[in-house]
Design an enzyme around this catalytic site. Structure first.
Site, PDB file in Angstrom:
ATOM      1  N   LYS A 153       1.155 -40.119   1.518  1.00 55.92           N
ATOM      2  CA  LYS A 153       0.593 -41.347   0.949  1.00 55.92           C
ATOM      3  C   LYS A 153       1.739 -42.335   0.740  1.00 55.92           C
ATOM      4  O   LYS A 153       2.158 -42.995   1.678  1.00 55.92           O
ATOM      5  CB  LYS A 153      -0.181 -41.011  -0.311  1.00 55.92           C
ATOM      6  CG  LYS A 153      -1.399 -40.128  -0.001  1.00 55.92           C
ATOM      7  CD  LYS A 153      -2.200 -39.772  -1.211  1.00 55.92           C
ATOM      8  CE  LYS A 153      -3.447 -38.960  -0.844  1.00 55.92           C
ATOM      9  NZ  LYS A 153      -3.132 -37.637  -0.242  1.00 55.92           N
TER      10      LYS A 153
ATOM     11  N   SER B 133      -8.266 -40.697  -7.507  1.00 56.18           N
ATOM     12  CA  SER B 133      -8.195 -41.334  -6.197  1.00 56.18           C
ATOM     13  C   SER B 133      -9.292 -42.340  -5.930  1.00 56.18           C
ATOM     14  O   SER B 133      -9.117 -43.234  -5.103  1.00 56.18           O
ATOM     15  CB  SER B 133      -8.219 -40.260  -5.102  1.00 56.18           C
ATOM     16  OG  SER B 133      -9.416 -39.503  -5.159  1.00 56.18           O
TER      17      SER B 133
ATOM     18  N   HIS C  91      -1.499 -39.690  -5.806  1.00 51.84           N
ATOM     19  CA  HIS C  91      -1.580 -41.150  -5.732  1.00 51.84           C
ATOM     20  C   HIS C  91      -0.644 -41.853  -6.715  1.00 51.84           C
ATOM     21  O   HIS C  91      -0.682 -43.089  -6.811  1.00 51.84           O
ATOM     22  CB  HIS C  91      -3.018 -41.597  -5.962  1.00 51.84           C
ATOM     23  CG  HIS C  91      -3.950 -41.124  -4.894  1.00 51.84           C
ATOM     24  ND1 HIS C  91      -4.174 -41.826  -3.731  1.00 51.84           N
ATOM     25  CD2 HIS C  91      -4.686 -39.994  -4.789  1.00 51.84           C
ATOM     26  CE1 HIS C  91      -5.017 -41.171  -2.968  1.00 51.84           C
ATOM     27  NE2 HIS C  91      -5.348 -40.046  -3.587  1.00 51.84           N
TER      28      HIS C  91
END
Length: 380
Positions: free
Chosen positions: A235, A175, A203
């Protein structure tokens, strides 16, 4: 005895004090902070779905049908049809037999490790793993060994001297650096060791792979034992929550043993309905991933012309490492003075000496936004 006030003062003196921004707007390319309108390059809303009208409408319709709260845990009376169908759709999307919803990625990682390991087991984790994986290993009370970042050869040496079994854990996309873990090598070692590999793809999901299925698809790997997949829904999918995907026996074990699943109220069903809408968009609108790749390539080319040193990241996470916390804070402030929001990332989130600007891109950005960012960086 050290006082809280003294510790806070020390943090301020070391440029490590954290402060919250209060947004007056929804997530988007531009956000309002007080009286300022800022061009944002710090959100994990990679596909620009957090404020998508279709996702909002699904949330509203879900609230009309199910109310605003689940009312209980999944194992009491909180498991709705919306949750159940979303789990089936996530399993289909990732190529797993089943998937299981959790409230957050933090709780999902805690749940997996507490369910699958105890003090007699061993956990092997990348030194740059996310805090949720680090904390989960601590709370599992297993024997924890941290191997150098992305170093398959070093992990192989460690495993030669370890008992068989255990759990290897890693971010798929790291990340803070944006690089991709060597998942094929890690999976091979786990198989040889009769261990499992927990892959946190917070991610990568939605962003990587031809169909947005994440880092495993990007690397051409199936989701099958020894791999356990954890993915987040807040996300690239733009909503909230997380899930674990894998084989039937794994999911049933988590339902029976994962304390962070058993002993907490289920996600609001309206959130599940919003995620379902977002997942459909991820499946159908591959142009969002194409645009992300174009924007990242434009930024990296421009940064190279400016002489900026970037890490080797093919993802929307593009860090500019500046070294000290003081330097990162100063750079962040100068960008903000030019109307651009990129907070400084400092220790302990990143190692000492690697404080940085963590620049992230969204499919909602345009090329002119990238150019404006590059112009501002040129003035640092």
């Amino acid at each position: 005895m050290k006082t809280l006030e003294a510790d806070l003062s020390r943090r301020r003196a070391q440029n490590l004090y954290r402060e919250r921004l209060v947004l007056e707007s929804s997530q988007g390319v531009e956000v309002r902070v007080g009286a300022e309108t800022l061009l944002s390059f710090c959100s994990n809303d990679y596909l620009g779905l957090a404020n998508d009208p279709r996702v909002i409408a699904a949330f509203q319709q879900g609230a009309q049908r199910y109310g605003v709260g689940a009312g209980a845990s999944h194992l009491v009376s909180g498991h709705s049809r919306a949750h159940h169908v979303l789990e089936e759709e996530l399993a289909d999307f990732t190529g797993a037999a089943r998937a299981l919803l959790f409230s957050t990625g933090y709780m999902a990682n805690l749940g997996v490790m507490s369910a699958l390991t105890d003090r007699h087991d061993a956990i092997f984790e990348d030194r740059l793993n996310h805090a949720s994986l680090i904390d989960a290993a601590r709370l599992a009370r297993a024997r924890v060994t941290r191997y150098p970042h992305a170093d398959v050869a070093r992990l192989a040496d460690i495993l030669k001297h370890a008992p068989r079994g255990g759990l290897v854990t890693t971010d798929a996309v790291f990340s803070m650096d944006g690089d991709i873990a060597p998942l094929a090598g890690l999976a091979g070692l786990a198989s040889e060791q009769d261990a499992r590999l927990l892959v946190d793809d917070a991610h990568g999901l939605g962003v990587l792979g031809r169909n947005g299925r994440g880092t495993l698809e990007h690397l051409g790997m199936p989701l099958a034992p020894p791999v356990i997949l954890m993915g987040t829904l807040g996300k690239a999918l733009g909503v909230f929550g997380a899930f674990v995907a894998g084989e039937e026996a794994l999911i049933e074990t988590l339902i029976q043993r994962a304390r962070t699943y058993i002993y907490t109220t289920a996600l609001p069903p309206a959130v599940a309905e919003a995620v379902r809408a977002s997942l459909r968009i991820v499946r159908e609108e591959g142009w969002r991933r194409d645009r992300l790749r174009t924007l990242v390539a434009r930024f990296r080319a421009g940064a190279e012309r400016l002489g900026l040193v970037l890490l080797a990241s093919p993802t929307p996470i593009q860090p500019v490492v500046l070294g000290t916390a003081e330097a990162a804070l100063a750079a962040s402030q100068r960008l903000r003075e030019q109307g651009i929001l990129v907070p400084a990332i400092r220790p302990p989130t990143v190692p000492e000496g690697s404080a940085r600007l963590r620049i992230t891109f969204s499919a909602a950005h345009e090329e002119k936004h990238v150019d404006r960012l590059l112009e501002a960086l040129a003035m640092l």
